[in-house]
Design a protein around this motif. Structure first.
Motif, PDB file in Angstrom:
ATOM      1  N   UNK A  59       0.837  -1.200   0.000  1.00  0.00           N
ATOM      2  CA  UNK A  59       0.000   0.000   0.000  1.00  0.00           C
ATOM      3  C   UNK A  59       0.872   1.251   0.000  1.00  0.00           C
ATOM      4  N   UNK A  60       1.899   1.275   0.830  1.00  0.00           N
ATOM      5  CA  UNK A  60       2.821   2.434   0.855  1.00  0.00           C
ATOM      6  C   UNK A  60       3.489   2.631  -0.507  1.00  0.00           C
ATOM      7  N   UNK A  61       3.867   1.532  -1.151  1.00  0.00           N
ATOM      8  CA  UNK A  61       4.532   1.606  -2.457  1.00  0.00           C
ATOM      9  C   UNK A  61       3.587   2.167  -3.521  1.00  0.00           C
ATOM     10  N   UNK A  62       2.361   1.700  -3.525  1.00  0.00           N
ATOM     11  CA  UNK A  62       1.371   2.201  -4.490  1.00  0.00           C
ATOM     12  C   UNK A  62       1.079   3.674  -4.219  1.00  0.00           C
ATOM     13  N   UNK A  63       0.930   4.052  -2.957  1.00  0.00           N
ATOM     14  CA  UNK A  63       0.665   5.455  -2.629  1.00  0.00           C
ATOM     15  C   UNK A  63       1.836   6.352  -3.021  1.00  0.00           C
ATOM     16  N   UNK A  97       1.492   6.880  -6.680  1.00  0.00           N
ATOM     17  CA  UNK A  97       0.392   7.822  -6.944  1.00  0.00           C
ATOM     18  C   UNK A  97       0.851   9.250  -6.663  1.00  0.00           C
ATOM     19  N   UNK A  98       1.578   9.448  -5.578  1.00  0.00           N
ATOM     20  CA  UNK A  98       2.068  10.797  -5.240  1.00  0.00           C
ATOM     21  C   UNK A  98       2.960  11.342  -6.353  1.00  0.00           C
ATOM     22  N   UNK A  99       3.899  10.534  -6.833  1.00  0.00           N
ATOM     23  CA  UNK A  99       4.789  10.998  -7.888  1.00  0.00           C
ATOM     24  C   UNK A  99       4.059  11.132  -9.224  1.00  0.00           C
ATOM     25  N   UNK A 100       3.053  10.296  -9.454  1.00  0.00           N
ATOM     26  CA  UNK A 100       2.249  10.419 -10.674  1.00  0.00           C
ATOM     27  C   UNK A 100       1.507  11.752 -10.676  1.00  0.00           C
ATOM     28  N   UNK A 101       0.949  12.125  -9.540  1.00  0.00           N
ATOM     29  CA  UNK A 101       0.237  13.411  -9.460  1.00  0.00           C
ATOM     30  C   UNK A 101       1.202  14.585  -9.619  1.00  0.00           C
ATOM     31  N   UNK A 102       2.394  14.452  -9.064  1.00  0.00           N
ATOM     32  CA  UNK A 102       3.406  15.508  -9.258  1.00  0.00           C
ATOM     33  C   UNK A 102       3.780  15.619 -10.735  1.00  0.00           C
ATOM     34  N   UNK A 103       3.976  14.479 -11.396  1.00  0.00           N
ATOM     35  CA  UNK A 103       4.327  14.490 -12.821  1.00  0.00           C
ATOM     36  C   UNK A 103       3.188  15.077 -13.649  1.00  0.00           C
ATOM     37  N   UNK A 104       1.966  14.768 -13.283  1.00  0.00           N
ATOM     38  CA  UNK A 104       0.825  15.338 -13.999  1.00  0.00           C
ATOM     39  C   UNK A 104       0.809  16.860 -13.846  1.00  0.00           C
ATOM     40  N   UNK A 159      12.140  11.416 -12.678  1.00  0.00           N
ATOM     41  CA  UNK A 159      13.055  10.408 -12.122  1.00  0.00           C
ATOM     42  C   UNK A 159      12.428   9.709 -10.911  1.00  0.00           C
ATOM     43  N   UNK A 160      11.815  10.472 -10.027  1.00  0.00           N
ATOM     44  CA  UNK A 160      11.158   9.898  -8.847  1.00  0.00           C
ATOM     45  C   UNK A 160       9.988   9.007  -9.253  1.00  0.00           C
ATOM     46  N   UNK A 161       9.257   9.414 -10.270  1.00  0.00           N
ATOM     47  CA  UNK A 161       8.155   8.598 -10.776  1.00  0.00           C
ATOM     48  C   UNK A 161       8.667   7.249 -11.268  1.00  0.00           C
ATOM     49  N   UNK A 162       9.753   7.260 -12.023  1.00  0.00           N
ATOM     50  CA  UNK A 162      10.302   5.999 -12.557  1.00  0.00           C
ATOM     51  C   UNK A 162      10.807   5.092 -11.431  1.00  0.00           C
ATOM     52  N   UNK A 163      11.406   5.675 -10.415  1.00  0.00           N
ATOM     53  CA  UNK A 163      11.859   4.887  -9.265  1.00  0.00           C
ATOM     54  C   UNK A 163      10.653   4.276  -8.547  1.00  0.00           C
ATOM     55  N   UNK A 164       9.599   5.071  -8.358  1.00  0.00           N
ATOM     56  CA  UNK A 164       8.385   4.558  -7.712  1.00  0.00           C
ATOM     57  C   UNK A 164       7.742   3.463  -8.554  1.00  0.00           C
ATOM     58  N   UNK A 165       7.788   3.611  -9.874  1.00  0.00           N
ATOM     59  CA  UNK A 165       7.267   2.569 -10.774  1.00  0.00           C
ATOM     60  C   UNK A 165       8.007   1.255 -10.542  1.00  0.00           C
TER      61      UNK A 165
END
Length: 140
Positions: free
Chosen positions: A40-44, A47-54, A79-85
């Protein structure tokens, strides 16, 4: 060995085995709960980095250069989005990998490529919806 002593030993052994099995089930349940919380923490985080990228994609100026203010925000966000992915791919169920990657790639394109008259929201919504649907069902 007297019969009474043998029964006491068998009773103690049976009781200990039952206690061991109960403890093992408790440990397995705790481990499963910790694993789910980590997912759950990983998915959240994704999501946080996806919203920042958006947000970065929405703020993309018509013209930008490497090193300008927008780029200095965009680069670390992507970069943070790709790491979270990669975290989702590493820690979550395999069924979540494809929609996560598709959404991350769509976000990457929305950040770096011209919008061609199509809004960022229109470009991302199908990928976001698929990701959220699969994440929701996978974490339920």
């Amino acid at each position: 060995m007297a019969v009474g002593g043998g029964l006491t030993y068998l009773t103690q052994r049976t009781t200990q085995r039952a206690a061991d099995r109960t403890e093992e089930r408790r440990r397995a349940a705790t481990l499963a709960e910790e694993r789910r919380a980590e997912q759950i923490r990983t998915v959240l985080e994704f999501v946080r980095f996806a919203l920042e990228a958006e947000g970065v994609a929405h703020a993309r100026p018509p013209r930008w250069e490497v090193g300008d203010e927008w780029y200095r925000t965009a680069r670390p966000t992507v970069d943070s989005l790709r790491i979270a992915e990669k975290g989702v791919q590493l820690l979550c169920a395999p069924g979540l990998h494809i929609p996560t990657t598709a959404y991350a790639l769509a976000l990457n394109q929305a950040v770096w490529q011209e919008h061609d008259g199509v809004s960022v929201t229109q470009r991302l919504e199908p990928f976001k919806a698929e990701f959220l649907a699969v994440a929701r069902s996978g974490l339920a």
